[in-house]
Design a protein around this motif. Structure first.
Motif, PDB file in Angstrom:
ATOM      1  N   ASN A 253       0.865  -1.176   0.000  1.00 37.17           N
ATOM      2  CA  ASN A 253       0.000   0.000   0.000  1.00 37.17           C
ATOM      3  C   ASN A 253       0.906   1.230   0.000  1.00 37.17           C
ATOM      4  O   ASN A 253       1.400   1.656   1.045  1.00 37.17           O
ATOM      5  CB  ASN A 253      -0.907  -0.030   1.232  1.00 37.17           C
ATOM      6  N   THR A 254       1.139   1.822  -1.184  1.00 42.35           N
ATOM      7  CA  THR A 254       2.137   2.876  -1.327  1.00 42.35           C
ATOM      8  C   THR A 254       1.842   4.085  -0.449  1.00 42.35           C
ATOM      9  O   THR A 254       2.720   4.554   0.294  1.00 42.35           O
ATOM     10  CB  THR A 254       2.234   3.325  -2.797  1.00 42.35           C
ATOM     11  N   GLU A 255       0.618   4.616  -0.527  1.00 37.61           N
ATOM     12  CA  GLU A 255       0.296   5.823   0.244  1.00 37.61           C
ATOM     13  C   GLU A 255       0.414   5.564   1.739  1.00 37.61           C
ATOM     14  O   GLU A 255       0.939   6.393   2.484  1.00 37.61           O
ATOM     15  CB  GLU A 255      -1.116   6.310  -0.101  1.00 37.61           C
ATOM     16  N   GLN A 256      -0.058   4.415   2.184  1.00 31.85           N
ATOM     17  CA  GLN A 256      -0.024   4.129   3.609  1.00 31.85           C
ATOM     18  C   GLN A 256       1.384   3.774   4.080  1.00 31.85           C
ATOM     19  O   GLN A 256       1.728   3.998   5.247  1.00 31.85           O
ATOM     20  CB  GLN A 256      -0.996   2.992   3.943  1.00 31.85           C
ATOM     21  N   ALA A 257       2.216   3.256   3.173  1.00 36.74           N
ATOM     22  CA  ALA A 257       3.610   2.980   3.526  1.00 36.74           C
ATOM     23  C   ALA A 257       4.311   4.266   3.938  1.00 36.74           C
ATOM     24  O   ALA A 257       5.132   4.265   4.868  1.00 36.74           O
ATOM     25  CB  ALA A 257       4.335   2.331   2.346  1.00 36.74           C
ATOM     26  N   TYR A 258       3.983   5.354   3.269  1.00 39.71           N
ATOM     27  CA  TYR A 258       4.590   6.643   3.630  1.00 39.71           C
ATOM     28  C   TYR A 258       4.248   7.003   5.076  1.00 39.71           C
ATOM     29  O   TYR A 258       5.124   7.418   5.850  1.00 39.71           O
ATOM     30  CB  TYR A 258       4.117   7.737   2.678  1.00 39.71           C
ATOM     31  N   HIS A 259       3.004   6.831   5.463  1.00 35.91           N
ATOM     32  CA  HIS A 259       2.604   7.156   6.837  1.00 35.91           C
ATOM     33  C   HIS A 259       3.242   6.190   7.836  1.00 35.91           C
ATOM     34  O   HIS A 259       3.628   6.599   8.941  1.00 35.91           O
ATOM     35  CB  HIS A 259       1.082   7.147   6.946  1.00 35.91           C
ATOM     36  N   LEU A 260       3.364   4.920   7.449  1.00 34.30           N
ATOM     37  CA  LEU A 260       4.032   3.941   8.317  1.00 34.30           C
ATOM     38  C   LEU A 260       5.479   4.344   8.567  1.00 34.30           C
ATOM     39  O   LEU A 260       5.966   4.322   9.707  1.00 34.30           O
ATOM     40  CB  LEU A 260       3.969   2.556   7.668  1.00 34.30           C
TER      41      LEU A 260
END
Length: 505
Positions: free
Chosen positions: A308-315
């Protein structure tokens, strides 16, 4: 003479009480715990027991007596069959509550360590089309539901080919997928077009049992840079298969100009893994780029990248924050005075005087170096370790293309590479970031971490149960300061969790 097995019971008017583990829900019948899939709290159902144990049983719904007001209509026509999504019938807000509770329960019951108040779970930016990677199996025999079998004309054959997902318990059959909602719709058009072309041209589909058939597997990736990758696995076993495969590749290249990386392989192995195979680039490049802040990450067909690219950033923002926010190097110096002379010599040798106040960070299970490169500009040096050699090469490339020169990467088994001698050679870490696989960390790795005595540990986990076990092993020397659950996979029971650990004084 074998003893006749007792028929499993049918329970009527069972009230579903709460969400449980693995995407199931829980109910109680007399003193028995009953786990049921594809229901939501508030449903009243008749269930057929499928597996019975001493203290619990598993069951499936045979009739809905009353549907819960919480229930919503699943978006996908394949829901409940393909096995991918478990919770499309549960509002996303309720999914997040269940995942928050899952992390709390596992850390509390398994870890049994003192815990702070948890941060609220970070919900996914996207609830649909959030995946950047999907794999589809190809088979000469499709899987049918009971309803589909019942509606087949008398005498109809069952050997229809399919492209889709494997069904649990039917390793040689594929359930055909027409539309999956978890990735950009282009993957649906590509998959369905390849299926139609293969059928119309008489191409054979792979038979897992006999290990024959040409079309074997599809893997699609896309990225936030707008690029697409397609890897097609073939299995050449008849004269002319090479030409037939290349004709399909030509068709795909002409039909879908959006695919910037078209790759194929002749896989003669008994499984679909490609890590040890030489892949051939048919069109474009053998990689695509993901972009995170001002960094570019090269992702190849064998690379691991968070799905999940977008959520990886937040992680990764959480991991970076837990590693660096409020970190006071001067307070860490008190600990570092206990370093051996060899450690101190290595520390001085590797540290740039201009960045002496920045921490030395170890990134364990670094993959393609995403976290390592993400934090590198805030560190004196980052040391990354990963089992897969190809991933380490990608990590080095990712540092190079982003102009990052303070990272070093090592390939090998973590429990073998991360030794006391390795620590002496590379310097004693101020901060360790660890993102292990679902099995968690090997006890030898935990031992070396404890001997290294970093000021902080940031533990990123895709399995809070094994994370909780490891927290218990670290508890004598480290306390849990922060806990942040992160949802990477809407409509599934999977959840990531980030824990910040601080060394006890």
């Amino acid at each position: 003479m074998s003893r006749k097995r007792k028929a499993l019971p049918l329970y009527e008017n069972v009230g579903i009480e709460a969400v449980a583990a693995e995407g199931k829900c829980v109910a109680h019948v007399d003193d028995k715990v009953v786990f049921v899939p594809f229901v939501v709290p508030g449903d009243v159902v008749d269930v057929q027991v499928t597996k019975k144990r001493h203290k619990y049983c598993e069951a499936r719904v045979v009739k809905f007596v009353k549907k819960s007001p919480m229930r919503i209509e699943p978006r996908c026509s394949h829901f409940g069959i393909c096995g991918g999504c478990k919770w499309q019938n549960l509002p996303y807000s309720e999914q997040l509550k269940a995942k928050q509770q899952q992390v709390h329960d596992q850390l509390t019951r398994i870890g049994k360590v003192e815990l702070p108040e948890f941060h609220p779970i970070l919900g996914s930016v996207k609830q649909w089309e959030y995946r950047n990677k999907l794999e589809f199996g190809c088979a000469d025999k499709r899987w049918y539901t009971a309803e589909e079998l019942h509606s087949l004309p008398e005498g109809a054959g069952l050997n229809e080919p399919a492209i889709g997902f494997h069904i649990t318990g039917a390793f040689d059959k594929i359930y055909p997928i027409e539309k999956c909602w978890l990735m950009d719709d282009l993957q649906n058009r590509v998959r369905n077009d390849i299926f139609n072309y293969a059928v119309d041209s008489g191409m054979t589909f792979y038979d897992t049992r006999s290990q024959h058939g040409l079309l074997r597997n599809l893997m699609l990736r896309n990225s936030n840079s707008g690029e697409w990758m397609l890897l097609i696995q073939f299995h050449y076993d008849e004269p002319g298969d090479d030409e037939r495969a290349k004709a399909l590749l030509d068709h795909v290249a002409a039909t879908f100009p959006e695919i910037t990386s078209l790759i194929y392989v002749d896989n003669q192995k008994g499984n679909d893994t490609v890590g040890d195979l030489d892949l051939i680039t048919y069109k474009g490049t053998d990689f695509i780029y993901e972009i995170m802040e001002d960094l570019k990450f090269k992702v190849g067909p064998k690379s691991f990248y968070q799905t999940n690219t977008e959520q990886a950033y937040h992680l990764y923002c959480v991991a970076r924050s837990f590693a660096l926010d409020g970190y006071d190097k001067s307070s860490a110096d008190e600990t570092n005075r206990n370093d051996s002379p060899t450690d101190e010599t290595n520390r001085n040798d590797t540290a740039d005087k201009a960045s002496a106040d920045l921490p030395l960070i170890y990134d364990l299970y670094t993959g393609t170096g995403t976290i390592a490169n993400f934090v590198a500009r805030h560190a004196r040096k980052v040391v990354g370790i990963e089992y897969v050699p190809e991933a380490i090469e990608d990590a080095k490339v990712n540092s190079r293309i982003n102009g990052i020169d303070n990272t070093v990467f090592y390939a090998g088994d973590m429990k073998d590479i991360l030794s006391d001698e390795f620590i002496r050679s590379n310097g004693r870490p101020d901060i360790i970031i660890t993102d292990p696989p679902r099995a968690g960390m090997h006890p030898d790795v935990v031992r070396v971490i404890l001997n290294a005595a970093p000021r902080r540990i940031v533990y990123v986990s895709c399995n809070p149960a094994t994370q909780a076990r490891d927290l218990a092993l670290l508890d004598a020397d480290y306390y849990v300061a922060q806990v942040q659950p992160v949802d990477m996979f809407p409509h599934t029971p999977h959840v990531e969790n980030v824990v910040q650990l601080i060394r006890r004084k």
